[in-house]
Design an enzyme around this catalytic site. Structure first.
Site, PDB file in Angstrom:
ATOM      1  N   GLY A 190       0.665  -1.307   0.098  1.00 24.62           N
ATOM      2  CA  GLY A 190       0.194   0.062  -0.258  1.00 24.62           C
ATOM      3  C   GLY A 190       0.511   1.583  -0.333  1.00 24.62           C
ATOM      4  O   GLY A 190       1.874   1.331   0.554  1.00 24.62           O
ATOM      5  N   ARG A 222     -25.879  15.834  15.192  1.00 19.97           N
ATOM      6  CA  ARG A 222     -25.752  14.676  14.868  1.00 19.97           C
ATOM      7  C   ARG A 222     -24.841  13.676  15.481  1.00 19.97           C
ATOM      8  O   ARG A 222     -24.178  13.850  16.444  1.00 19.97           O
ATOM      9  CB  ARG A 222     -25.842  14.745  13.412  1.00 19.97           C
ATOM     10  CG  ARG A 222     -26.877  14.787  12.725  1.00 19.97           C
ATOM     11  CD  ARG A 222     -26.539  14.711  10.998  1.00 19.97           C
ATOM     12  NE  ARG A 222     -27.855  15.337  10.663  1.00 19.97           N
ATOM     13  CZ  ARG A 222     -27.775  15.595   9.711  1.00 19.97           C
ATOM     14  NH1 ARG A 222     -26.821  15.939   8.807  1.00 19.97           N
ATOM     15  NH2 ARG A 222     -28.462  15.795   8.765  1.00 19.97           N
ATOM     16  N   ASP A 256      -0.617   2.230   8.566  1.00 22.00           N
ATOM     17  CA  ASP A 256      -1.441   1.801   9.958  1.00 22.00           C
ATOM     18  C   ASP A 256      -0.562   1.788  11.279  1.00 22.00           C
ATOM     19  O   ASP A 256      -0.604   1.656  12.118  1.00 22.00           O
ATOM     20  CB  ASP A 256      -1.230   0.621   9.401  1.00 22.00           C
ATOM     21  CG  ASP A 256      -2.161   0.123   8.483  1.00 22.00           C
ATOM     22  OD1 ASP A 256      -3.171   0.400   7.883  1.00 22.00           O
ATOM     23  OD2 ASP A 256      -2.901  -1.047   7.200  1.00 22.00           O
ATOM     24  N   ARG A 302     -25.573   9.624  11.153  1.00 20.60           N
ATOM     25  CA  ARG A 302     -24.481   9.316  10.326  1.00 20.60           C
ATOM     26  C   ARG A 302     -22.978   8.434   9.892  1.00 20.60           C
ATOM     27  O   ARG A 302     -22.412   8.204  11.106  1.00 20.60           O
ATOM     28  CB  ARG A 302     -24.432   9.813   8.980  1.00 20.60           C
ATOM     29  CG  ARG A 302     -25.610  11.890   8.798  1.00 20.60           C
ATOM     30  CD  ARG A 302     -26.728  10.941   8.050  1.00 20.60           C
ATOM     31  NE  ARG A 302     -27.964  11.127   8.892  1.00 20.60           N
ATOM     32  CZ  ARG A 302     -28.292  12.435   8.179  1.00 20.60           C
ATOM     33  NH1 ARG A 302     -27.536  12.493   6.635  1.00 20.60           N
ATOM     34  NH2 ARG A 302     -29.648  13.011   8.552  1.00 20.60           N
TER      35      ARG A 302
END
Ligand code: ADP
Length: 368
Positions: A11, A188, A153, A280
């Site tokens: 990656g 939210r 990572d 969401r």
């Protein structure tokens, strides 16, 4: 003159370009010839001047300010087979390369170490099948390998930071800050999924930096049937004190104590059903890998690139392949094989539900 080649593999990660630039320029500075292998191991398997290119000082100009990797990266199935590695050895010898520096994740570095350990038998076969000359066989008896860790990572054991991790962390924090503004406006809740495979570093640090309400990471799995209550209690408490936003960070590898994945959808459902929050899901995806590297990654990649060239020039046939790390702010050399093994053992510990061991192997002392 010795020839040192660099490749980026697996990656992509911001800062890989700084690493390549430092390796090419350090190599030239030391009076050696510099090469790049395009497209990771695929370039080794394909070979030839389109894939194994000699680079000059100017060829890496401006690399530090660009994201991704300019010399390409790939996932290459053929290199996992001996025949692919045999072709790789032939092409490196044809190009006249003595040493290979691989910037990639644990998969890429495992491949690099395997390549080095197989080298004597690979070149013997190349000689026997007349794909290289006796002279080439004698000249390229040993392949020096060195690893630098490029991964967003931060999942490699024995090093405090991998190249790209702080850039990805910064990007995630920016994205959560954006979401926070809209969360606040509408009162939210947002469930944010972040990358990291088996490693919770990005999720944990992003959660701390953005003062998230709750964080899910693989190393500290949520107890079955308990995380729902705990998360709801915490969120309700924050809300009762007037907080208009709720942010829950879910690592890509989040699991419960039975190793069942915990998905943003699971978390979304609990926040909606039990707390009635307008919730969401935001999946940041590849935005996390993108963009230019933060200054820290450029610096880390540059210092480690210089050290990688030094390590290659210092190494002899019987020294183990080095991995360039950073420990307590010092650039260090670690045995590549052990680092990769330790990294694998963290994943193994998680999969065998030994979370205490996983945590201790991570060296992230403040998780508790
Ligand atoms: P990362 O380096 O980011 O962990 P991968 O695990 O996908 O990414 O590895 C990148 C590439 O490295 C693979 O596509 C493959 O070519 C090579 N590779 C990975 N593991 C091995 C292995 N065990 N043997 C040989 N090559 C490997």
């Amino acid at each position: 003159k010795k020839a040192i080649a660099v490749m980026t593999s697996g990656g992509d990660a911001p800062g890989m370009n700084s690493n390549v630039r430092a390796i090419v320029r350090s190599t030239l500075f030391k009076g050696c010839r510099a090469f790049v292998v395009m497209e990771g191991y695929e370039g080794l398997v394909k070979g030839g001047p389109d894939y194994i290119k000699e680079f000059s000082w100017e060829d890496v100009r401006g690399f530090s300010t660009e994201g991704g990797t300019n010399i390409g990266t790939a996932r290459c199935l053929e290199f996992r087979q001996r025949e692919g590695r045999l072709l790789g050895a032939q092409h490196l010898i044809e190009a006249g390369v003595d040493a290979l520096i691989v910037c990639g994740g644990d998969g890429s570095l495992t491949g690099a170490d395997l390549f080095r350990s197989e080298w004597p038998s690979l070149i013997k076969e190349l000689l026997d099948t007349q794909r290289i000359s006796k002279q080439q066989y004698t000249r390229y008896q040993h392949l020096n390998i060195c690893g630098t860790v490029g991964s967003i990572d931060n999942d490699m054991s024995t090093t405090d930071a991998t190249i790209g991790a702080y850039s990805a962390l910064d990007r995630i924090c920016q994205a959560i800050d954006y979401v926070e503004a809209t969360a606040n406006s509408h009162s939210r809740a947002f469930v944010v999924e972040v990358m990291g495979r088996n490693c919770g570093w990005l999720a944990l640090l992003a959660g701390i930096a953005t003062s998230a309400d709750y964080i899910f990471i693989p190393e500290k799995p949520a107890s079955n049937g308990e995380w729902e209550d705990q998360m709801c209690d915490i969120v309700s408490k924050h809300r009762s004190k007037g907080k208009r936003t709720t942010i829950v960070v879910v690592a890509e590898g989040a699991i419960d104590a039975d190793l069942t994945p915990i998905t943003p959808k699971d978390v979304h459902k609990v926040l909606c059903d039990r707390l009635g929050l307008d919730t969401r899901i935001t999946t940041l995806g590849h935005v996390q890998r993108g963009g230019t590297a933060v200054a820290y990654d450029r610096m880390l990649a540059t210092l480690q690139g210089v050290e990688a060239v030094n390590a290659v020039l210092d190494s002899s046939p019987d020294t183990p392949s080095p991995l360039i790390a950073i420990n307590e702010n010092k650039i260090t050399r670690k045995p590549l094989v052990e680092s990769v093994k330790l990294t694998k053992s963290v994943a193994d510990a998680i999969h065998s539900k030994d979370f205490k061991k996983a945590m201790s192997l991570r060296d992230t002392e403040f998780v508790e």
